[in-house]
Structure formats: C-alpha cells, structure tokens
Design a protein around this motif. Structure first.
Motif, short mmCIF file in Angstrom:
data_model
loop_
_atom_site.label_atom_id
_atom_site.label_comp_id
_atom_site.label_asym_id
_atom_site.label_seq_id
_atom_site.Cartn_x
_atom_site.Cartn_y
_atom_site.Cartn_z
N UNK A 17 0.82 -1.40 -0.02
CA UNK A 17 -0.06 0.07 0.05
C UNK A 17 0.90 1.24 -0.07
N UNK A 18 0.90 2.17 -1.09
CA UNK A 18 1.60 3.19 -1.18
C UNK A 18 3.07 2.96 -1.06
N UNK A 19 3.77 3.31 -0.02
CA UNK A 19 5.29 3.20 -0.05
C UNK A 19 5.60 2.01 1.32
N UNK A 20 4.25 1.29 1.57
CA UNK A 20 4.53 0.32 2.64
C UNK A 20 4.46 -1.00 2.07
N UNK A 21 5.01 -1.94 2.66
CA UNK A 21 4.94 -3.35 2.16
C UNK A 21 4.88 -3.90 3.63
N UNK A 96 3.29 -6.73 9.90
CA UNK A 96 4.78 -6.25 10.06
C UNK A 96 5.16 -5.61 8.85
N UNK A 97 5.25 -4.39 9.14
CA UNK A 97 5.46 -3.56 7.94
C UNK A 97 6.90 -2.71 7.84
N UNK A 98 7.15 -2.53 6.68
CA UNK A 98 8.36 -1.46 6.35
C UNK A 98 8.10 -0.41 5.13
N UNK A 99 8.41 0.62 5.25
CA UNK A 99 8.37 1.67 4.31
C UNK A 99 9.67 2.17 3.58
N UNK A 101 9.66 5.27 2.56
CA UNK A 101 9.50 6.70 2.76
C UNK A 101 10.73 7.13 3.42
N UNK A 102 11.20 8.36 3.14
CA UNK A 102 12.49 8.84 3.91
C UNK A 102 12.15 9.13 5.22
N UNK A 103 10.95 9.59 5.53
CA UNK A 103 10.82 9.93 7.17
C UNK A 103 9.56 9.16 7.48
N UNK A 104 9.28 9.13 8.97
CA UNK A 104 8.25 8.60 9.49
C UNK A 104 6.97 9.45 9.02
N UNK A 105 5.87 9.01 9.02
CA UNK A 105 4.45 9.73 8.91
C UNK A 105 4.42 10.84 9.82
N UNK A 106 4.78 10.40 11.00
CA UNK A 106 4.62 11.56 12.17
C UNK A 106 6.08 11.11 12.91
N UNK A 107 6.53 12.37 13.48
CA UNK A 107 7.88 12.12 14.18
C UNK A 107 7.89 11.27 15.24
N UNK A 109 6.30 8.17 15.28
CA UNK A 109 6.21 6.85 15.04
C UNK A 109 7.45 6.11 14.68
N UNK A 110 7.52 4.60 14.85
CA UNK A 110 8.84 4.00 14.55
C UNK A 110 8.78 4.05 12.96
N UNK A 111 10.26 4.17 12.41
CA UNK A 111 10.45 4.14 10.94
C UNK A 111 11.83 3.63 11.08
N UNK A 112 12.08 2.80 9.87
CA UNK A 112 11.30 2.60 8.80
C UNK A 112 10.42 1.23 8.99
N UNK A 113 10.78 0.49 10.03
CA UNK A 113 10.04 -0.59 10.31
C UNK A 113 9.11 -0.52 11.52
#
Length: 181
Positions: A17-21, A96-99, A101-107, A109-113
């Motif tokens: 979905x979009x930049x997320x797998x 269980x997701x990974x994006x 995207x260069x930055x988290x959707x909100x500061x 939130x965990x990123x990129x996993x």
C-alpha cells in the motif's frame, strides 16, 4: 479454490500500500513498534466496513497519536469513524511493515520498520461519526453493516483481498475467543 479457501493463503503474501510493504503475523506487536491500529468492528454477528475517500474500503482504525495507548486509539477511531463504543476489544495480529519513505509519517512513529496492530471489537453505535475530513481523519463516505461473507465479497471485489482475509481471520479469532468465555 473458493474465495474462503484462497483468502487465508493470501495472508502469506506481501500486502503493498503506497510506500509500505506489510506481512501478516499472528502475533501481537510490542507497543513501541505500533504506528497504527485497525479493528474489525462487530455488531452482533455482522461487521462494519468503511468506505473512506482516501483509502477505499476497509476496517476502522488509524494512526496512534503521540504517547497514545492502543486501547485509547481504538476507542477514538471507532468514535470518530462510526460513532461507536467498544464493549470488548482484542488484538490478534499485525501487519509487520516496512516503508521506503524517507521520514516517518509522524515524528513519534517508528520508522522505517513498524507494526499495524490488528484486532476485533464488539461495538455499539452510540452516536454519529465525528469525522470532519480534517488532517488527521479520513473522509468517511459510507458505513455498511454486513454479514461477514458480504463484507468479504465487498472488500475482494474492490481490490482489497488482504483486508477481506483480515475480516475472515477476525471472525474466526472472535468466535474462538467467545467459546472460551
């Protein structure tokens, strides 16, 4: 292979979905990894399926606010999207997701996993939706209360077979949970 037989197999394939797998896991994620929560709302033996302008057909849920508890997020999302209150709520798994995207959707939130917690909720409609289509909320176009099989067909026919499989899984897990009670 029938739709009911094919959907659980589908949960073993990536959901993009979009930049997320995302990959389905039948384990509850640790809180520090959760960015979102999605619940399948039940009214008796029927389920609620939302049609949102931004994301199409699916379950209730959304992004956790900063330092928000999962149960508080579930209550907030149910109230905002369908005007409902949960009388019982249980998590049963995760995306269980990974994006990429260069930055988290909100500061916060965990990123990129990260994990999207999945659950079910017995709900009572107590009012109308608080949805105003604002920055943090989706614009809800339609709320349908359907038998599980009809919801599964609706999701599958609208290009959401992974979500159809989540609805079937939620129904199965909820039935097992209620047998134990």
């Amino acid at each position: 292979l029938s739709l009911h037989d094919a959907l659980p197999i589908l949960l073993k394939t990536p959901y993009k979905w979009r930049a997320v797998t995302s990959y389905f896991r039948d384990e509850i994620p640790p809180r520090h990894m959760i960015s979102n929560v999605h619940v399948v709302p039940f009214i008796g033996d029927r389920v609620v399926v939302l049609h949102a302008k931004e994301s199409g057909w699916g379950p209730s849920g959304g992004t956790l606010l900063e330092n928000e508890d999962v149960s508080v997020a579930v209550a907030r999302e149910l109230r905002e999207e369908i005007g409902a209150e949960a009388t019982r709520f249980e998590l049963f798994g995760q995306w269980d997701s990974v994006t990429n995207a260069e930055t988290a959707y909100r500061p916060w939130l965990p990123h990129p996993n990260f994990a999207i917690a999945l659950g079910w909720a017995d709900v009572v409609i107590s009012g109308s939706s608080d949805d105003d289509g604002g920055v943090e909320m989706e614009s809800i176009l339609e709320v349908c209360i359907l038998p599980v099989d009809a919801a599964v067909r609706r999701l599958s026919e609208n290009g959401k077979p992974h979500l159809a499989a989540v609805y079937l899984t939620a129904d199965h897990v909820r039935r097992k949970s209620r047998e134990k009670s």
